[in-house]
Design an enzyme around this catalytic site. Sequence first.
Site, PDB file in Angstrom:
ATOM      1  N   PHE A  24       0.931  -1.053  -0.090  1.00  0.00           N
ATOM      2  CA  PHE A  24       0.007  -0.080   0.035  1.00  0.00           C
ATOM      3  C   PHE A  24       0.875   1.391  -0.013  1.00  0.00           C
ATOM      4  CE2 PHE A  24      -2.410   3.418   1.639  1.00  0.00           C
ATOM      5  CZ  PHE A  24      -3.391   3.683   0.985  1.00  0.00           C
ATOM      6  N   ASP A  74       9.604   2.985   1.703  1.00  0.00           N
ATOM      7  CA  ASP A  74       8.267   3.668   2.090  1.00  0.00           C
ATOM      8  C   ASP A  74       7.956   3.427   3.619  1.00  0.00           C
ATOM      9  OD1 ASP A  74       5.780   4.499   2.352  1.00  0.00           O
ATOM     10  OD2 ASP A  74       4.811   3.712   0.857  1.00  0.00           O
ATOM     11  N   LYS A 123       2.795  11.156   6.963  1.00  0.00           N
ATOM     12  CA  LYS A 123       2.096  11.236   7.979  1.00  0.00           C
ATOM     13  C   LYS A 123       2.496  11.841   9.187  1.00  0.00           C
ATOM     14  CE  LYS A 123      -0.532   7.124   6.191  1.00  0.00           C
ATOM     15  NZ  LYS A 123      -1.593   7.777   5.926  1.00  0.00           N
TER      16      LYS A 123
END
Length: 402
Positions: A141, A226, A255
Amino acid sequence: MVRTPAAVRDAERWTAHNYHPLPVVISSAEGAWLTDVDGRRYLDCLAGYSALNFGHRHPQLIAAAHAQLDRLTLTSRAFIHDQFADFCRELAELCGKELVLPMNTGAEAVETAIKVARKWGYQVKGVPAGQATIVVAEGNFHGRTTTIVSFSTDTDARDDFGPYTPGFRIVPYGDLAALEAAIDDTTVAVLIEPIQGEQGVVVPPEGYLPGVRRVCTERNVLFVADEIQSGLGRTGETFACDHEGVTPDMYLLGKALGGGIVPVSAVVADADVLGVLRPGQHGSTFGGNPLACAVATEVVRLLATGEFQHRSAELGARLHESLRALIGQGLVAVRGRGLWAGIDIDPALMTGREACERLAERGVLAKDTHGSTIRLAPPLVVTAEELDHAVAQLAAVLAGAR
């Protein structure tokens, strides 16, 4: 549980149904706790998918935001502002790299990394024009843009959004031999999550990340990590890669970098990688804006003390020990690192959605994924007693379903 039906109905009436939120309407928050419009409090065990690593409204971050709001919020990258250099320097130093390219969202950071890796492949590695390939992992993801869903194996994320962007090779996560076999002279990068969050907090086998690093070095391929969910203290280290002493060529961050206040992301790498970009080849109006840089600089300074990494490691050990005690009592598996756990509930008892609804009734908010799996990711400011409370509520939910 639904104490605010009108607010829930209005949200469903006026928004596209690209999310299926729990019917809880939050009006305020502080630290690890949320309060709904009826005054009921909930322990936050999601932390905005790790965007709230430092809790809600951390005083140091709020102060930085307030101070910057009174002075300057946006210039665009057409000009230099007085927060920019400090942010880029301090983030580069935290990562042990030379350059920072600020963006806004995690998906933008991934898209940036894809562009940079391809350009590096053509200009530095010598891949023939238009032939660059990137190796990715099943269950990944990395975001929801058209290019990113082109290499997703999640049917909800991918189906009916084609035609898809070519140039990606998908291999099983954790399978080093398959990854190495997928690399050829056209390969410019390996893009993976050091821990797969959306898949259910899946930790790869020991030695996998060092193996990826070795293969990338030997085959002259960029290792792109990531760390948008796994990085910035979540797993008990600054980066999930740190658990195995691995340094990628590119860090993708987001984030938590925005402190739960503003969207901030970044690609961090050395000059021989990010240096392939020239003016006009990539950019963002809001990327690296003054407000974002002011908040993100304070985030980096919080991490520079090591306090939050230590809290995550220490409290995470407590959390995982408590969760493992529930295996056989309704749980079938527990995975993760630090204050990040994926738990699989016996599907004969309930779905993950049903478990989250029942937890919400008991004042704990979490998020399901993929059937009977739940992710737990409380803010790093959570206390040992609050963690114990969350696990006790989970145990009660499981007991009630048996």
